[in-house]
Design a protein around this motif. Structure first.
Motif, mmCIF file in Angstrom:
data_model
loop_
_atom_site.group_PDB
_atom_site.id
_atom_site.type_symbol
_atom_site.label_atom_id
_atom_site.label_comp_id
_atom_site.label_asym_id
_atom_site.label_seq_id
_atom_site.Cartn_x
_atom_site.Cartn_y
_atom_site.Cartn_z
ATOM 1 N N VAL A 82 0.877 -1.167 0.105
ATOM 2 C CA VAL A 82 -0.084 -0.067 -0.034
ATOM 3 C C VAL A 82 0.887 1.283 0.137
ATOM 4 N N ARG A 83 2.049 1.014 0.582
ATOM 5 C CA ARG A 83 3.091 2.396 0.367
ATOM 6 C C ARG A 83 3.372 2.863 -0.862
ATOM 7 N N VAL A 84 3.170 2.011 -1.904
ATOM 8 C CA VAL A 84 3.388 2.353 -3.130
ATOM 9 C C VAL A 84 2.600 3.710 -3.716
ATOM 10 N N LEU A 85 1.375 3.632 -3.096
ATOM 11 C CA LEU A 85 0.488 4.617 -3.552
ATOM 12 C C LEU A 85 0.924 6.043 -2.908
ATOM 13 N N ARG A 86 2.174 6.237 -2.601
ATOM 14 C CA ARG A 86 2.841 7.473 -2.280
ATOM 15 C C ARG A 86 3.587 8.001 -3.454
ATOM 16 N N ASN A 87 3.785 7.227 -4.461
ATOM 17 C CA ASN A 87 4.317 7.540 -5.658
ATOM 18 C C ASN A 87 3.166 7.834 -6.587
ATOM 19 N N ASN A 88 2.956 8.754 -7.345
ATOM 20 C CA ASN A 88 1.884 9.251 -8.193
ATOM 21 C C ASN A 88 2.241 8.350 -9.401
ATOM 22 N N SER A 89 3.245 8.128 -9.949
ATOM 23 C CA SER A 89 3.462 7.325 -11.149
ATOM 24 C C SER A 89 2.537 5.794 -10.925
ATOM 25 N N MET A 90 3.028 5.212 -9.851
ATOM 26 C CA MET A 90 2.487 4.057 -9.542
ATOM 27 C C MET A 90 0.842 4.288 -9.380
ATOM 28 N N SER A 111 -1.984 -6.644 15.028
ATOM 29 C CA SER A 111 -0.753 -6.566 15.355
ATOM 30 C C SER A 111 0.099 -5.545 14.143
ATOM 31 N N HIS A 112 -0.642 -5.427 12.903
ATOM 32 C CA HIS A 112 -0.115 -4.743 11.777
ATOM 33 C C HIS A 112 -0.904 -3.359 11.666
ATOM 34 N N TYR A 113 -1.771 -3.191 12.664
ATOM 35 C CA TYR A 113 -2.588 -1.937 12.482
ATOM 36 C C TYR A 113 -1.527 -0.753 12.345
ATOM 37 N N ASN A 114 -0.698 -0.489 13.601
ATOM 38 C CA ASN A 114 0.110 0.646 13.275
ATOM 39 C C ASN A 114 1.056 0.777 12.233
ATOM 40 N N GLN A 115 1.443 -0.281 11.695
ATOM 41 C CA GLN A 115 2.271 0.012 10.403
ATOM 42 C C GLN A 115 1.574 0.250 9.222
ATOM 43 N N ILE A 116 0.327 -0.328 9.041
ATOM 44 C CA ILE A 116 -0.484 -0.037 7.667
ATOM 45 C C ILE A 116 -1.353 1.287 7.927
ATOM 46 N N ILE A 117 -1.940 1.543 8.822
ATOM 47 C CA ILE A 117 -2.818 2.949 8.949
ATOM 48 C C ILE A 117 -1.964 4.192 8.648
ATOM 49 N N PRO A 118 -0.767 4.463 9.043
ATOM 50 C CA PRO A 118 -0.062 5.437 8.554
ATOM 51 C C PRO A 118 0.355 5.730 7.265
ATOM 52 N N CYS A 119 0.267 4.529 6.392
ATOM 53 C CA CYS A 119 0.412 4.445 5.126
ATOM 54 C C CYS A 119 -1.011 5.099 4.302
ATOM 55 N N LEU A 120 -2.051 4.709 4.978
ATOM 56 C CA LEU A 120 -3.416 5.169 4.283
ATOM 57 C C LEU A 120 -3.478 6.572 4.546
#
Length: 213
Positions: free
Chosen positions: A134-142, A195-204
């Protein structure tokens, strides 16, 4: 698969060679064999590797690659997931181009059939394992690559020309935005795996703020 984690790349190399040596010894007892040419080593590191990594299986070197496909996910040495998104978008576009042979502007499959093809097949391929990348969405080209796939199916649904914009085609076709669908899947995954919540939500949150800007 053998996964080795260490702060030192040299220690990873030594541990890997030791494990492969033990595997080779046990394979002789169990009358099985391993081939170095059919194996691959992948080093995950964002730092510059100062020396050539040598992974040995028997008397042969295991080739070290920059990316590897595992269980439908393309892993790259930098873990930026660009190769995975490229692979998935290329696969989806190839399927849509094959579908184009039987779905022209004035004839072919109707809108509802195309909607089912998108939601039941293409979307699942495109968004496979999206909680990991999901962190790929930080890149506009992706983001544009993901949207370009949805634009193709939207144009077929409304039977329009190629000059119609993505936003217009999406609105007329009634398809949900692909980025929104990614957010839905990632949130669903985060709820099921706290357990993965804190890693995923900041990306969103980051991608949502970037989209608003």
């Amino acid at each position: 698969q053998v996964v080795i984690v260490s702060e030192s790349l040299l220690l990873c190399q030594l541990a890997g060679n030791n494990i492969l040596s033990q595997m080779l010894q046990k394979s002789v007892v169990k009358k099985s064999s391993f081939s170095a040419s059919k194996s691959n080593a992948l080093v995950f590191s964002k730092r510059l590797i100062p020396f050539e990594v040598e992974i040995v299986l028997g008397n042969d070197k295991v080739p070290v690659s920059s990316s590897k496909r595992l269980l439908g996910v393309t892993l790259d040495s930098k873990l930026n997931w660009y190769n995975h998104v490229d692979k998935q978008t290329t696969t989806c576009k190839r399927l849509l181009f094959l579908l184009n042979r039987c779905c022209k502007i004035k004839w072919g499959l109707n809108k509802e059939v195309l909607r089912h093809i998108w939601s039941g097949c293409i979307e699942h391929i495109l968004l496979y394992c999206c909680a990991a990348w999901v962190r790929v969405l930080r890149n506009n080209s992706m983001v544009h690559k993901l949207e370009s796939v949805q634009r193709l199916i939207a144009l077929k649904m409304i039977k329009s020309f190629k000059t119609v914009s993505y936003e217009a085609a999406l609105t007329i076709s009634g398809l949900p935005h692909v980025i929104g669908r990614i957010h839905e899947r990632v949130l669903s995954y985060a709820v099921k795996h706290p357990s993965h919540y804190n890693q995923i939500i900041p990306c969103l949150l980051y991608t949502s703020d970037a989209a608003d800007e």
